[in-house]
Design a protein around this motif. Structure first.
Motif, PDB file in Angstrom:
ATOM      1  N   TYR A  59      69.391  72.812  82.414  1.00  0.00           N
ATOM      2  CA  TYR A  59      69.767  71.397  82.529  1.00  0.00           C
ATOM      3  C   TYR A  59      68.516  70.520  82.549  1.00  0.00           C
ATOM      4  O   TYR A  59      68.414  69.556  81.790  1.00  0.00           O
ATOM      5  N   PHE A  60      67.556  70.864  83.406  1.00  0.00           N
ATOM      6  CA  PHE A  60      66.313  70.102  83.453  1.00  0.00           C
ATOM      7  C   PHE A  60      65.552  70.207  82.129  1.00  0.00           C
ATOM      8  O   PHE A  60      64.910  69.247  81.698  1.00  0.00           O
ATOM      9  N   ALA A  61      65.611  71.388  81.477  1.00  0.00           N
ATOM     10  CA  ALA A  61      64.930  71.565  80.189  1.00  0.00           C
ATOM     11  C   ALA A  61      65.513  70.616  79.149  1.00  0.00           C
ATOM     12  O   ALA A  61      64.775  69.953  78.404  1.00  0.00           O
ATOM     13  N   ALA A  62      66.842  70.543  79.088  1.00  0.00           N
ATOM     14  CA  ALA A  62      67.495  69.659  78.118  1.00  0.00           C
ATOM     15  C   ALA A  62      67.216  68.196  78.436  1.00  0.00           C
ATOM     16  O   ALA A  62      66.946  67.391  77.535  1.00  0.00           O
ATOM     17  N   MET A  63      67.256  67.849  79.723  1.00  0.00           N
ATOM     18  CA  MET A  63      67.053  66.455  80.095  1.00  0.00           C
ATOM     19  C   MET A  63      65.608  66.002  79.897  1.00  0.00           C
ATOM     20  O   MET A  63      65.360  64.820  79.648  1.00  0.00           O
ATOM     21  N   SER A  64      64.652  66.931  79.986  1.00  0.00           N
ATOM     22  CA  SER A  64      63.254  66.560  79.748  1.00  0.00           C
ATOM     23  C   SER A  64      62.969  66.451  78.257  1.00  0.00           C
ATOM     24  O   SER A  64      62.368  65.475  77.800  1.00  0.00           O
ATOM     25  N   PHE A  65      63.416  67.418  77.461  1.00  0.00           N
ATOM     26  CA  PHE A  65      63.144  67.367  76.029  1.00  0.00           C
ATOM     27  C   PHE A  65      63.854  66.207  75.349  1.00  0.00           C
ATOM     28  O   PHE A  65      63.313  65.574  74.443  1.00  0.00           O
ATOM     29  N   THR A  66      65.077  65.909  75.790  1.00  0.00           N
ATOM     30  CA  THR A  66      65.804  64.778  75.205  1.00  0.00           C
ATOM     31  C   THR A  66      65.398  63.454  75.838  1.00  0.00           C
ATOM     32  O   THR A  66      65.919  62.402  75.468  1.00  0.00           O
ATOM     33  N   ASN A  67      64.466  63.499  76.798  1.00  0.00           N
ATOM     34  CA  ASN A  67      63.973  62.281  77.458  1.00  0.00           C
ATOM     35  C   ASN A  67      65.108  61.517  78.140  1.00  0.00           C
ATOM     36  O   ASN A  67      65.133  60.285  78.119  1.00  0.00           O
ATOM     37  N   THR A  68      66.044  62.242  78.738  1.00  0.00           N
ATOM     38  CA  THR A  68      67.192  61.602  79.362  1.00  0.00           C
ATOM     39  C   THR A  68      66.936  61.280  80.830  1.00  0.00           C
ATOM     40  O   THR A  68      67.035  60.138  81.253  1.00  0.00           O
ATOM     41  N   GLY A  69      66.635  62.304  81.628  1.00  0.00           N
ATOM     42  CA  GLY A  69      66.311  62.047  83.019  1.00  0.00           C
ATOM     43  C   GLY A  69      67.437  62.269  84.006  1.00  0.00           C
ATOM     44  O   GLY A  69      67.259  62.019  85.197  1.00  0.00           O
ATOM     45  N   PHE A  70      68.602  62.735  83.544  1.00  0.00           N
ATOM     46  CA  PHE A  70      69.651  63.109  84.492  1.00  0.00           C
ATOM     47  C   PHE A  70      69.187  64.321  85.295  1.00  0.00           C
ATOM     48  O   PHE A  70      68.431  65.152  84.789  1.00  0.00           O
ATOM     49  N   ALA A  71      69.666  64.434  86.516  1.00  0.00           N
ATOM     50  CA  ALA A  71      69.329  65.585  87.355  1.00  0.00           C
ATOM     51  C   ALA A  71      70.610  66.178  87.931  1.00  0.00           C
ATOM     52  O   ALA A  71      71.503  65.434  88.347  1.00  0.00           O
ATOM     53  N   GLY A  83      76.727  66.482  75.420  1.00  0.00           N
ATOM     54  CA  GLY A  83      76.523  65.155  74.848  1.00  0.00           C
ATOM     55  C   GLY A  83      75.064  64.783  74.735  1.00  0.00           C
ATOM     56  O   GLY A  83      74.638  64.177  73.741  1.00  0.00           O
ATOM     57  N   VAL A  84      74.281  65.139  75.726  1.00  0.00           N
ATOM     58  CA  VAL A  84      72.847  64.837  75.703  1.00  0.00           C
ATOM     59  C   VAL A  84      72.158  65.565  74.549  1.00  0.00           C
ATOM     60  O   VAL A  84      71.303  64.998  73.860  1.00  0.00           O
ATOM     61  N   ASN A  85      72.525  66.811  74.318  1.00  0.00           N
ATOM     62  CA  ASN A  85      71.900  67.559  73.221  1.00  0.00           C
ATOM     63  C   ASN A  85      72.321  67.017  71.861  1.00  0.00           C
ATOM     64  O   ASN A  85      71.515  66.998  70.921  1.00  0.00           O
ATOM     65  N   ILE A  86      73.561  66.553  71.745  1.00  0.00           N
ATOM     66  CA  ILE A  86      73.989  65.926  70.488  1.00  0.00           C
ATOM     67  C   ILE A  86      73.220  64.631  70.270  1.00  0.00           C
ATOM     68  O   ILE A  86      72.682  64.375  69.193  1.00  0.00           O
ATOM     69  N   GLY A  87      73.151  63.810  71.304  1.00  0.00           N
ATOM     70  CA  GLY A  87      72.444  62.541  71.185  1.00  0.00           C
ATOM     71  C   GLY A  87      70.969  62.728  70.928  1.00  0.00           C
ATOM     72  O   GLY A  87      70.341  61.915  70.241  1.00  0.00           O
ATOM     73  N   GLY A  88      70.394  63.801  71.471  1.00  0.00           N
ATOM     74  CA  GLY A  88      68.969  64.038  71.303  1.00  0.00           C
ATOM     75  C   GLY A  88      68.545  64.309  69.873  1.00  0.00           C
ATOM     76  O   GLY A  88      67.367  64.185  69.541  1.00  0.00           O
ATOM     77  N   LEU A  89      69.463  64.701  69.033  1.00  0.00           N
ATOM     78  CA  LEU A  89      69.104  64.950  67.636  1.00  0.00           C
ATOM     79  C   LEU A  89      68.726  63.669  66.908  1.00  0.00           C
ATOM     80  O   LEU A  89      68.079  63.708  65.865  1.00  0.00           O
ATOM     81  N   GLY A  90      69.156  62.542  67.441  1.00  0.00           N
ATOM     82  CA  GLY A  90      68.802  61.270  66.800  1.00  0.00           C
ATOM     83  C   GLY A  90      69.912  60.784  65.899  1.00  0.00           C
ATOM     84  O   GLY A  90      70.601  61.569  65.233  1.00  0.00           O
TER      85      GLY A  90
END
Length: 476
Positions: free
Chosen positions: A196-208, A98-105
């Protein structure tokens, strides 16, 4: 005959549905984008509500499932549950996807959906994509060629969006894996934590995915620097990545949007770190107990994360009130347009600050880097700030009245929600169901963008064929 009619009916239904969707895309791209985002949130709410998604095998309450789905699709990072212990491996994978889908904008995703449905990128979808890739084209009316990406480049741009996200996340995961292992994480666990950390940093999410989050690496400079690099690449926006990929070392060929984004981002990064150093150097709960090297790294990390990253290496509730206010300012600004970051965007701040400088210099027009910025762009910037401030004010008043919590703590979490940052003073986890719904709505409105929201409400723009007499009110 009846068999033929029965067979053709589903075909007609599918065709009618496709025509309806295509009409929605071409007539109101902004509304279509909002519908897609809302549909994704409902889908992921359903997935996260399943017993298989929770670690204890129970059905997740609707308020927690909905809030997590909104925070996931809107790449925010705020949560009402402990992300490392509440969700099962299935639930963690759902959140990762979901984070990667949302990260596309939101608008980029809508453009890609339009391509799939219509089999080609039509003119309306091109204009929509051009409007998202260049925030200076964020209003109704004819498209000015100088304010948009050329229509022939839009297909390339959409390819860049997908490829850049994949390449950057894979590259970050490869670099993070040995860094996390050297920090003491089990090599097998690091195979999950690194991507996981790579996706959360690039998408600016911050989940750990781990207990304690980034606090477990607060003295590991390599991990912190890599997370900052991922947040920076995600926050500058896909149009800037596209420009840098085409004209890496040719500054003069960069678009005005790219120049404004990078310059403003770097200025805020260093200014934020300097201010946090000044305000927190003697705070024993934060920087006061650290040496010079730790203090410097933590100040820059905090500056980067308050822009939209969402990771925290110190407890936000330990900050001085003055530092929390500065953090609110940085979170409200956010990152670049058409990026994984939220907020009013750095280009909005730039196009509102430049007129002040131009006025001080006595210039008749608003100029930057040898280009004139038209007045309609400034009006859009003012609209964005007005919408954002209104959303933040209403949410803050409502949640403060509901919870009776200190207003600075509520304001911090509300702006973090609006800017899709993910940092929290502790308010979010303590919210009642009604408060979590209000904060989820704030996240949604902040992520889809105030301009997009305004465009969806006012789907049509009418031309005015006459001018009214001019009269100047007294200002100031």
């Amino acid at each position: 005959m009846s068999g033929m009619m029965t067979a053709s009916s589903p075909r007609r239904s599918v065709g009618d549905a496709a025509r309806l969707v295509k009409h929605l895309i071409t007539s109101s791209p902004s509304r279509f984008a909002i519908v897609i985002f809302a549909a994704l949130i409902l889908l992921f709410t359903g997935l996260l509500s399943l017993p298989i998604s929770s670690a204890d095998g129970h059905v997740t309450p609707l308020s927690d499932a909905l809030f997590t789905a909104v925070s996931t699709i809107c790449v925010t990072g705020l949560t009402t549950v402990d992300m490392s212990t509440y969700w099962s491996p299935f639930g963690q994978v759902v959140i990762f996807i979901g984070v990667n889908i949302g990260g596309l904008g939101v608008l980029t995703l809508a453009s890609l959906m339009g391509m799939v449905i219509s089999k080609r990128l039509g003119l309306s979808a091109k204009l929509m994509a051009a409007g998202d890739t260049n925030p200076l084209r964020a209003h109704g009316g004819p498209v000015n060629e100088s304010q948009t990406v050329r229509l022939g480049e839009v297909g390339q741009l959409l390819t860049t969006v997908a490829l850049s996200a994949l390449i950057i996340e894979v590259g970050l995961a490869v670099l993070l894996y040995p860094a996390i292992v050297m920090a003491g994480v089990d090599p097998v666990s690091a195979l999950w934590e690194a991507p996981y950390f790579a996706a959360m940093s690039f998408t600016n999410t911050g989940f750990a995915p781990n207990a304690g989050g980034v606090l477990a690496f607060n003295d590991d400079y390599l991990v912190l620097v890599l997370l900052m690099a991922g947040v920076f690449l995600g926050s500058i926006g896909f149009p800037v990545i596209y420009t840098l990929a085409k004209h890496t070392w040719h500054f003069k060929r960069w678009s005005l949007h790219s120049k404004l984004t990078l310059v403003t981002t770097v200025l805020l990064f260093f200014a934020g770190a300097a201010v946090f150093l000044l305000l927190e150097y003697d705070n024993p709960r934060t920087f006061g107990s650290m040496d010079a090297a730790d203090t410097t790294v933590q100040a820059f990390f905090l500056s980067a994360m308050t822009r939209s990253g969402g990771f925290n290496a110190i407890d936000m509730s330990d900050l001085n009130g003055s530092s929390m206010l500065v953090a609110c300012m940085l979170m409200f600004v956010g990152g670049g347009s058409a990026s994984t970051a939220g907020g009013i965007k750095v280009t909005t701040l730039a196009v509102l600050a430049i007129p002040v400088w131009s006025e001080a210099k006595g210039r008749q027009s608003v100029e930057a880097f040898g280009r004139r910025i038209p007045s309609d762009v400034q009006r859009v910037g003012l609209s964005v700030v007005a919408w954002g401030a209104t959303i933040v004010a209403i949410s803050t008043v409502a949640i403060t009245q509901l919870t009776k919590l200190p207003v600075i703590d509520v304001l911090f979490d509300v702006i973090s929600a609006f800017g899709t940052v993910g940092l929290s003073s502790g308010v979010t986890e303590a919210l009642p169901d009604a408060g979590s719904y209000i904060l989820a709505a704030t996240i949604f409105m902040g992520r889809i963008g105030t301009v997009t929201l305004a465009a969806a409400v006012a789907a049509t723009s009418r031309s005015q064929l006459y001018s009214l007499p001019v009269e100047r009110p007294i200002v100031g």
